[in-house]
Design a protein around this motif. Structure first.
Motif, PDB file in Angstrom:
ATOM      1  N   LEU A   1       0.847  -1.190   0.000  1.00 48.04           N
ATOM      2  CA  LEU A   1       0.000   0.000   0.000  1.00 48.04           C
ATOM      3  C   LEU A   1       0.881   1.239   0.000  1.00 48.04           C
ATOM      4  O   LEU A   1       1.826   1.339   0.784  1.00 48.04           O
ATOM      5  CB  LEU A   1      -0.904   0.026   1.229  1.00 48.04           C
ATOM      6  CG  LEU A   1      -1.976  -1.063   1.317  1.00 48.04           C
ATOM      7  CD1 LEU A   1      -2.699  -0.980   2.650  1.00 48.04           C
ATOM      8  CD2 LEU A   1      -2.958  -0.926   0.168  1.00 48.04           C
ATOM      9  N   HIS A   3       0.463   5.444   0.075  1.00 47.08           N
ATOM     10  CA  HIS A   3      -0.466   6.557   0.207  1.00 47.08           C
ATOM     11  C   HIS A   3       0.302   7.845   0.420  1.00 47.08           C
ATOM     12  O   HIS A   3       1.264   7.904   1.179  1.00 47.08           O
ATOM     13  CB  HIS A   3      -1.419   6.345   1.385  1.00 47.08           C
ATOM     14  CG  HIS A   3      -2.393   7.485   1.570  1.00 47.08           C
ATOM     15  ND1 HIS A   3      -2.096   8.600   2.321  1.00 47.08           N
ATOM     16  CD2 HIS A   3      -3.637   7.686   1.074  1.00 47.08           C
ATOM     17  CE1 HIS A   3      -3.123   9.438   2.295  1.00 47.08           C
ATOM     18  NE2 HIS A   3      -4.067   8.902   1.536  1.00 47.08           N
ATOM     19  N   LEU A  16      -4.114   6.695  -3.123  1.00 46.26           N
ATOM     20  CA  LEU A  16      -3.794   5.404  -2.528  1.00 46.26           C
ATOM     21  C   LEU A  16      -3.562   4.407  -3.657  1.00 46.26           C
ATOM     22  O   LEU A  16      -4.388   4.269  -4.555  1.00 46.26           O
ATOM     23  CB  LEU A  16      -4.941   4.921  -1.631  1.00 46.26           C
ATOM     24  CG  LEU A  16      -4.810   3.508  -1.059  1.00 46.26           C
ATOM     25  CD1 LEU A  16      -3.661   3.438  -0.067  1.00 46.26           C
ATOM     26  CD2 LEU A  16      -6.116   3.072  -0.393  1.00 46.26           C
ATOM     27  N   HIS A  50       3.202  10.211   7.463  1.00 40.60           N
ATOM     28  CA  HIS A  50       2.198   9.482   8.234  1.00 40.60           C
ATOM     29  C   HIS A  50       2.529   7.991   8.211  1.00 40.60           C
ATOM     30  O   HIS A  50       3.527   7.566   7.638  1.00 40.60           O
ATOM     31  CB  HIS A  50       0.803   9.735   7.659  1.00 40.60           C
ATOM     32  CG  HIS A  50       0.708   9.449   6.187  1.00 40.60           C
ATOM     33  ND1 HIS A  50       1.412  10.151   5.240  1.00 40.60           N
ATOM     34  CD2 HIS A  50      -0.015   8.537   5.483  1.00 40.60           C
ATOM     35  CE1 HIS A  50       1.143   9.685   4.033  1.00 40.60           C
ATOM     36  NE2 HIS A  50       0.284   8.692   4.149  1.00 40.60           N
ATOM     37  N   THR A  51       1.687   7.197   8.861  1.00 42.36           N
ATOM     38  CA  THR A  51       1.885   5.744   8.872  1.00 42.36           C
ATOM     39  C   THR A  51       0.591   5.044   8.481  1.00 42.36           C
ATOM     40  O   THR A  51      -0.501   5.563   8.691  1.00 42.36           O
ATOM     41  CB  THR A  51       2.310   5.236  10.268  1.00 42.36           C
ATOM     42  OG1 THR A  51       1.332   5.612  11.241  1.00 42.36           O
ATOM     43  CG2 THR A  51       3.672   5.797  10.661  1.00 42.36           C
ATOM     44  N   MET A  52       0.738   3.843   7.896  1.00 44.87           N
ATOM     45  CA  MET A  52      -0.394   2.974   7.602  1.00 44.87           C
ATOM     46  C   MET A  52      -0.086   1.594   8.169  1.00 44.87           C
ATOM     47  O   MET A  52       1.031   1.095   8.033  1.00 44.87           O
ATOM     48  CB  MET A  52      -0.651   2.881   6.101  1.00 44.87           C
ATOM     49  CG  MET A  52      -1.303   4.104   5.501  1.00 44.87           C
ATOM     50  SD  MET A  52      -2.067   3.742   3.897  1.00 44.87           S
ATOM     51  CE  MET A  52      -0.690   3.071   2.997  1.00 44.87           C
ATOM     52  N   SER A  53      -1.075   0.997   8.800  1.00 43.92           N
ATOM     53  CA  SER A  53      -0.906  -0.314   9.419  1.00 43.92           C
ATOM     54  C   SER A  53      -2.123  -1.178   9.119  1.00 43.92           C
ATOM     55  O   SER A  53      -3.220  -0.660   8.889  1.00 43.92           O
ATOM     56  CB  SER A  53      -0.734  -0.182  10.938  1.00 43.92           C
ATOM     57  OG  SER A  53       0.285   0.756  11.267  1.00 43.92           O
ATOM     58  N   ILE A  54      -1.932  -2.486   9.137  1.00 44.23           N
ATOM     59  CA  ILE A  54      -3.016  -3.427   8.906  1.00 44.23           C
ATOM     60  C   ILE A  54      -3.397  -4.085  10.228  1.00 44.23           C
ATOM     61  O   ILE A  54      -2.533  -4.572  10.963  1.00 44.23           O
ATOM     62  CB  ILE A  54      -2.610  -4.509   7.892  1.00 44.23           C
ATOM     63  CG1 ILE A  54      -2.291  -3.877   6.529  1.00 44.23           C
ATOM     64  CG2 ILE A  54      -3.712  -5.544   7.740  1.00 44.23           C
ATOM     65  CD1 ILE A  54      -3.478  -3.223   5.863  1.00 44.23           C
ATOM     66  N   CYS A  63      -7.300  -1.209   7.292  1.00 45.81           N
ATOM     67  CA  CYS A  63      -6.074  -0.408   7.262  1.00 45.81           C
ATOM     68  C   CYS A  63      -6.262   0.813   8.153  1.00 45.81           C
ATOM     69  O   CYS A  63      -7.302   1.478   8.110  1.00 45.81           O
ATOM     70  CB  CYS A  63      -5.753   0.016   5.836  1.00 45.81           C
ATOM     71  SG  CYS A  63      -4.202   0.931   5.674  1.00 45.81           S
ATOM     72  N   VAL A  64      -5.250   1.105   8.970  1.00 45.73           N
ATOM     73  CA  VAL A  64      -5.281   2.239   9.887  1.00 45.73           C
ATOM     74  C   VAL A  64      -4.263   3.278   9.418  1.00 45.73           C
ATOM     75  O   VAL A  64      -3.078   2.966   9.244  1.00 45.73           O
ATOM     76  CB  VAL A  64      -4.940   1.807  11.329  1.00 45.73           C
ATOM     77  CG1 VAL A  64      -4.866   3.006  12.252  1.00 45.73           C
ATOM     78  CG2 VAL A  64      -5.974   0.803  11.833  1.00 45.73           C
ATOM     79  N   LEU A  65      -4.734   4.498   9.204  1.00 42.33           N
ATOM     80  CA  LEU A  65      -3.861   5.600   8.801  1.00 42.33           C
ATOM     81  C   LEU A  65      -3.873   6.654   9.900  1.00 42.33           C
ATOM     82  O   LEU A  65      -4.932   7.013  10.415  1.00 42.33           O
ATOM     83  CB  LEU A  65      -4.323   6.198   7.475  1.00 42.33           C
ATOM     84  CG  LEU A  65      -3.470   7.324   6.867  1.00 42.33           C
ATOM     85  CD1 LEU A  65      -3.558   7.275   5.346  1.00 42.33           C
ATOM     86  CD2 LEU A  65      -3.916   8.706   7.349  1.00 42.33           C
ATOM     87  N   SER A 102     -14.032   4.520   3.812  1.00 43.47           N
ATOM     88  CA  SER A 102     -13.119   5.154   4.766  1.00 43.47           C
ATOM     89  C   SER A 102     -13.917   5.910   5.812  1.00 43.47           C
ATOM     90  O   SER A 102     -14.947   6.530   5.509  1.00 43.47           O
ATOM     91  CB  SER A 102     -12.171   6.113   4.031  1.00 43.47           C
ATOM     92  OG  SER A 102     -11.353   6.813   4.937  1.00 43.47           O
TER      93      SER A 102
END
Length: 313
Positions: A1, A3, A16, A50-54, A63-65, A102
């Motif tokens: 991913l 973004h 994205l 920023h960060t993105m996590s699953i 997915c967490v942004l 979202s």
């Protein structure tokens, strides 16, 4: 991913992209495909840092942004601050990749914006560590644990402030194996001080745990550089880039180093080896990967045994 992000032209993206790989044994080729994913609902704006996590909960995946930095809102800009950036509001964005829905969530524990922090995910929890705040111009040793329950109706989010944190921003993390165990390397403790120490991060059912890790024997070029950056190059391996400084004849050069942390049971020595040097201007002639474009890579015969269509061998 993939973004967001900021380009050398100071453009900040809100797109994205989903980058996927597919191996085909019949034609001995590996396909790399990049497609833009449309989001609907409360969509995160353009940002970087920023960060993105699953996360996984109740058999579902999301997915967490969180965090990031963007330009000052148009209504607040002046001639002097037209290109000024601010930390994005401390909202958590949650979206699924199947339907592209979202949603934005505000939690009282996340009261300040932060950028260039680290994020570690295990099952239904994401840990946010460190980061830089423009408002206070500081790198507070903050550590939050965000829990996401993907219920049948609306998701349930809760946040907890933890005591143990690290004052750090723009660090590099590398996973060391199949278990949730990571290495933290690099980053900054202040605007003028790099963080030369290393740490091991362990995630388990009890939470998050930090352990000091012996740092490599840094060479003088790394010690005296003002900036450094890089990314994970596989399990326990990090690719580190250091720009040349104070050398007029090499103004556009970067030196790349591979930092390898050997697995448990091997010798405890860590290696810092200069892999190559690369002129940054060479990237000007490269062809960007456009949306929905595919790249093909040749494969060796012994690699076909693990192909997705099972026709190798």
């Amino acid at each position: 991913l993939i973004h967001g992000g900021r380009t050398p032209n100071n453009e900040i993206s809100s797109s994205l992209y989903l980058l996927t790989m597919d191996s085909r044994g019949c034609n001995r080729k590996l396909t790399l495909c990049c497609k833009e994913k449309e989001l609907v609902g409360e969509v995160p704006g353009a940002r970087y840092g920023h960060t993105m996590s699953i996360v996984q909960s109740h058999g579902k995946t999301a997915c967490v942004l969180f965090g990031g930095r963007s330009y000052m809102p148009a209504g607040e800009r002046t001639t002097e601050s037209w290109n000024s950036v601010v930390d994005c509001p401390p909202q958590v964005f949650l979206f699924d990749l199947e339907f592209g829905c979202s949603s934005a969530h505000t939690l009282p524990e996340l009261s300040d914006g932060q950028s260039f922090h680290l994020a570690f995910a295990r099952e239904d929890c994401v840990y946010f560590l460190g980061g830089h705040s423009l408002t206070s111009d500081s790198r507070l040793p903050r550590l939050f644990r965000l829990r996401v329950e993907l219920l049948q109706g609306s998701p349930l989010l809760s946040c907890e402030t933890l005591e143990t944190g690290i004052s750090i921003s723009s660090a590099i993390i590398s996973r060391t194996g199949p278990t949730p165990r990571y290495i933290i390397l690099g980053g900054y403790q202040s605007n003028s001080q790099k963080r030369m120490e290393c740490s091991t991060v362990i995630l388990n059912e009890k939470g998050i745990h930090f352990e000091p890790l012996e740092a490599p024997k840094w060479i003088p070029d790394i010690i005296h550089s003002r900036t450094w950056f890089g990314g994970s190059a596989g399990e326990g391996s990090i690719l580190l880039a250091v720009p040349t400084e104070g050398r007029p004849s090499q103004a556009d050069m970067h030196y790349f180093y591979q930092v390898s942390f050997q697995a448990e049971g091997d010798a405890k020595e860590k290696e810092v080896t200069q892999g190559c040097s690369q002129e940054s201007t060479e990237f000007d002639d490269s062809t960007p990967l456009e949306d929905s474009e595919e790249l093909y890579f040749g494969r060796e015969p012994h690699e076909l045994e693990d192909s997705s269509d099972g026709e190798g061998g």
